[in-house]
Write a protein that holds these residues in place. Sequence first.
Motif, PDB file in Angstrom:
ATOM      1  N   LEU A 150      57.096 -19.321  42.739  1.00  0.00           N
ATOM      2  CA  LEU A 150      57.769 -20.410  42.027  1.00  0.00           C
ATOM      3  C   LEU A 150      58.750 -19.876  40.993  1.00  0.00           C
ATOM      4  CD1 LEU A 150      54.930 -23.037  41.417  1.00  0.00           C
ATOM      5  CD2 LEU A 150      56.953 -23.302  42.850  1.00  0.00           C
ATOM      6  N   SER A 151      58.321 -18.870  40.228  1.00  0.00           N
ATOM      7  CA  SER A 151      59.207 -18.334  39.191  1.00  0.00           C
ATOM      8  C   SER A 151      60.443 -17.689  39.805  1.00  0.00           C
ATOM      9  CB  SER A 151      58.445 -17.323  38.331  1.00  0.00           C
ATOM     10  OG  SER A 151      57.900 -16.288  39.143  1.00  0.00           O
ATOM     11  N   ALA A 152      60.272 -16.951  40.905  1.00  0.00           N
ATOM     12  CA  ALA A 152      61.425 -16.344  41.573  1.00  0.00           C
ATOM     13  C   ALA A 152      62.325 -17.413  42.177  1.00  0.00           C
ATOM     14  CB  ALA A 152      60.948 -15.378  42.653  1.00  0.00           C
ATOM     15  N   ASN A 153      61.725 -18.468  42.706  1.00  0.00           N
ATOM     16  CA  ASN A 153      62.519 -19.554  43.283  1.00  0.00           C
ATOM     17  C   ASN A 153      63.389 -20.222  42.226  1.00  0.00           C
ATOM     18  OD1 ASN A 153      62.985 -21.396  45.655  1.00  0.00           O
ATOM     19  ND2 ASN A 153      62.203 -22.884  44.197  1.00  0.00           N
ATOM     20  N   ILE A 154      62.821 -20.445  41.044  1.00  0.00           N
ATOM     21  CA  ILE A 154      63.592 -21.050  39.957  1.00  0.00           C
ATOM     22  C   ILE A 154      64.723 -20.123  39.518  1.00  0.00           C
ATOM     23  CG2 ILE A 154      63.463 -21.858  37.564  1.00  0.00           C
ATOM     24  CD1 ILE A 154      60.538 -22.657  38.185  1.00  0.00           C
ATOM     25  N   ALA A 155      64.426 -18.833  39.385  1.00  0.00           N
ATOM     26  CA  ALA A 155      65.442 -17.877  38.933  1.00  0.00           C
ATOM     27  C   ALA A 155      66.590 -17.750  39.925  1.00  0.00           C
ATOM     28  CB  ALA A 155      64.788 -16.511  38.706  1.00  0.00           C
ATOM     29  N   ALA A 175      59.094 -25.939  37.861  1.00  0.00           N
ATOM     30  CA  ALA A 175      58.809 -25.345  36.555  1.00  0.00           C
ATOM     31  C   ALA A 175      57.629 -26.044  35.884  1.00  0.00           C
ATOM     32  CB  ALA A 175      60.050 -25.423  35.671  1.00  0.00           C
ATOM     33  N   VAL A 176      57.562 -27.371  36.012  1.00  0.00           N
ATOM     34  CA  VAL A 176      56.436 -28.115  35.436  1.00  0.00           C
ATOM     35  C   VAL A 176      55.127 -27.731  36.125  1.00  0.00           C
ATOM     36  CG1 VAL A 176      55.450 -30.419  35.146  1.00  0.00           C
ATOM     37  CG2 VAL A 176      57.871 -30.037  34.676  1.00  0.00           C
ATOM     38  N   VAL A 177      55.171 -27.586  37.450  1.00  0.00           N
ATOM     39  CA  VAL A 177      53.971 -27.176  38.191  1.00  0.00           C
ATOM     40  C   VAL A 177      53.521 -25.786  37.747  1.00  0.00           C
ATOM     41  CG1 VAL A 177      53.095 -26.562  40.481  1.00  0.00           C
ATOM     42  CG2 VAL A 177      54.462 -28.630  40.183  1.00  0.00           C
TER      43      VAL A 177
END
Length: 203
Positions: A150-155, A175-177
């Motif tokens: 998730l963090s890599a996807n957001i970045a 990000a909320v998840v």
Amino acid sequence: MPDGWEAALLIPVVIGLVYFCVEMSPVLEKAFFGGDMPNWLRNELGINYDQRNALVVGLAMGFAVIPTIFSIAEDAIFAVPKHLVQGSLALGATPWQTMVRVVLLTASPGIFSAIMIGMGRAVGETMIVLMATGNTPVMDFSVFEGMRTLSANIAVEMPEAEVDSTHYRVLFLAAVVLFSFTFIFNTAAEIVRQRLRERYSNL
């Protein structure tokens, strides 16, 4: 040798091991896999193999997280009062029984905290995962294929998302998840740590 320099002895060992692996890799691949390990896995075992995969991420995150866990857990173990160890040995317990039933139980809150800190570090990691997984948005349960956290996807996708678009809102939902998961995980870890401390503080 000065105190604290014992770990420096491992540097030539690690360098030699890396050199040995690099030199022997083609020889072993030719001897056991016909010179092409990905094709052998695909044809013989039906496993799709990507060079950047979840297994590589696991090894990389292990190298990143284990020193933190080890350092904090070591401090917790050495913080156990000496009179507990001496009393256990004086009552006839073996060193192994003393370690398992006295030292580890007394140090368990600190050891648990070390594990939780390490896992939190691994869950929130972005760049190691991004570089080592191949940045694959479509995932399955095979450790030999790529993945994306998730963090890599957001970045990766946030700079390309149009403001107020569905894509933009989905990234904020991710990000909320991620925040919710981290908050719940850390809260549960703190509750368990406090209960362990209350349970074994009277030893």
